[in-house]
Enzyme design. Sequence first.
Site, short mmCIF file in Angstrom:
data_model
loop_
_atom_site.label_atom_id
_atom_site.label_comp_id
_atom_site.label_asym_id
_atom_site.label_seq_id
_atom_site.Cartn_x
_atom_site.Cartn_y
_atom_site.Cartn_z
N ARG A 18 2.86 6.91 0.95
CA ARG A 18 2.76 5.92 2.03
C ARG A 18 1.28 5.66 2.32
O ARG A 18 0.45 6.57 2.27
CB ARG A 18 3.45 6.44 3.31
CG ARG A 18 4.96 6.33 3.27
CD ARG A 18 5.42 4.88 3.29
NE ARG A 18 6.85 4.72 3.29
CZ ARG A 18 7.62 4.51 2.22
NH1 ARG A 18 7.07 4.47 1.01
NH2 ARG A 18 8.92 4.34 2.32
N HIS A 35 3.82 -2.53 -3.73
CA HIS A 35 4.94 -1.64 -3.38
C HIS A 35 6.14 -1.87 -4.33
O HIS A 35 7.24 -2.26 -3.90
CB HIS A 35 5.37 -1.82 -1.92
CG HIS A 35 6.05 -0.60 -1.37
ND1 HIS A 35 5.86 -0.13 -0.10
CD2 HIS A 35 6.93 0.25 -1.93
CE1 HIS A 35 6.59 0.96 0.10
NE2 HIS A 35 7.26 1.21 -1.01
C1 GLV Z 1 9.99 3.17 -1.20
O1 GLV Z 1 8.85 3.21 -0.86
C2 GLV Z 1 10.97 4.09 -0.69
O2 GLV Z 1 10.69 4.78 0.27
O3 GLV Z 1 12.06 4.13 -1.27
#
Ligand code: GLV
Length: 320
Positions: free
Chosen positions: A235, A283
């Site tokens: 994160r 992401h």
């Molecule tokens: C992606 O970042 C997830 O948490 O699945």
Amino acid sequence: MTRIGHDQNRPMIRIGFYGTASDIAQWEESLDGRLPPFEIVELMSDAGASCDVALVWAPPRDAFTRCPNLRGIIMQGQGVDHMMRDDTVPRDIPLVRLIDPDMANALSHWAILNALDFWRDGAAYRDQEQRRVWQHIPQRPATGAKIGILGIGAIGNVIARRFAALGFEVRGYARTPRSIEGVATFAGSDQLAAFADGLDIVVSVLPLTPETTGIMNAGFFGMLADGAFIINGGRGPQVDDDDLLAALDSGKLGGAALDVFAVEPLPQDHPFWTHPKVRVWPHVAAQTNATSAAEQVAAAITAMMDGSEPANRVDWSRGY
Ligand code: GLV
């Protein structure tokens, strides 16, 4: 979905959907045949207010307060940090996160791709190619990298074992002690310095908790080998952005591949976009796959409808 043979007296399971990385049609198809009759509706629609279970990614605040029949919430991904931050999410019904082996595969491939690209000077050779330069860059020892994996749970242990299989020296770090064959493991903040000492490559797949926020900061970078490479698939807030930029500019760090950011989408004026040593990924390291996750989602819905305990239930006090 309405199906031939559906018992009209038995109410359908109503699933409230929210998310942008997958869509209702994909889930209808992948869950078809795995559940009693069901329908999937938009969580935020009028129909969504009477859903039995919710299948969500990053729902808006207050999304569930309008759902009096809700028996449980299933995440379309692994991370639950945005749920933890929202005090309107009900805590007396199960919250389940996906532990999908295909996501562990995808994230490990992404981490290996970036680690090998760094270790084999991919960026420098691409630059030479652009300029038609034929020149050897001294090769680092093929198996010489010391690689540290921050987070060795369901995803991180797969990554650690795969780097070990490539012949690298691998360390793993977790909140509590864990053992993985061929990997030196470290637990808790007392052992973070021993974990970090002299690492060439760091891969984070940690969940976001108060303990992991800012874990990759100037002090941490200072313990790594000179020219080390950071790979963040955990994160964004685990990295201190200013400290990372300073360590890249001073040469302490050789580069970074980032899939997650404190603010997503990454703001247009963020210096990461144009920094020559930073690779920005939007992401996508492990995208939710409705096909590979279907069995698990169906099992969670079945448990929630039966009132039994679903697998992979989030522990609110632990934070994931
Ligand atoms: C992606 O970042 C997830 O948490 O699945």
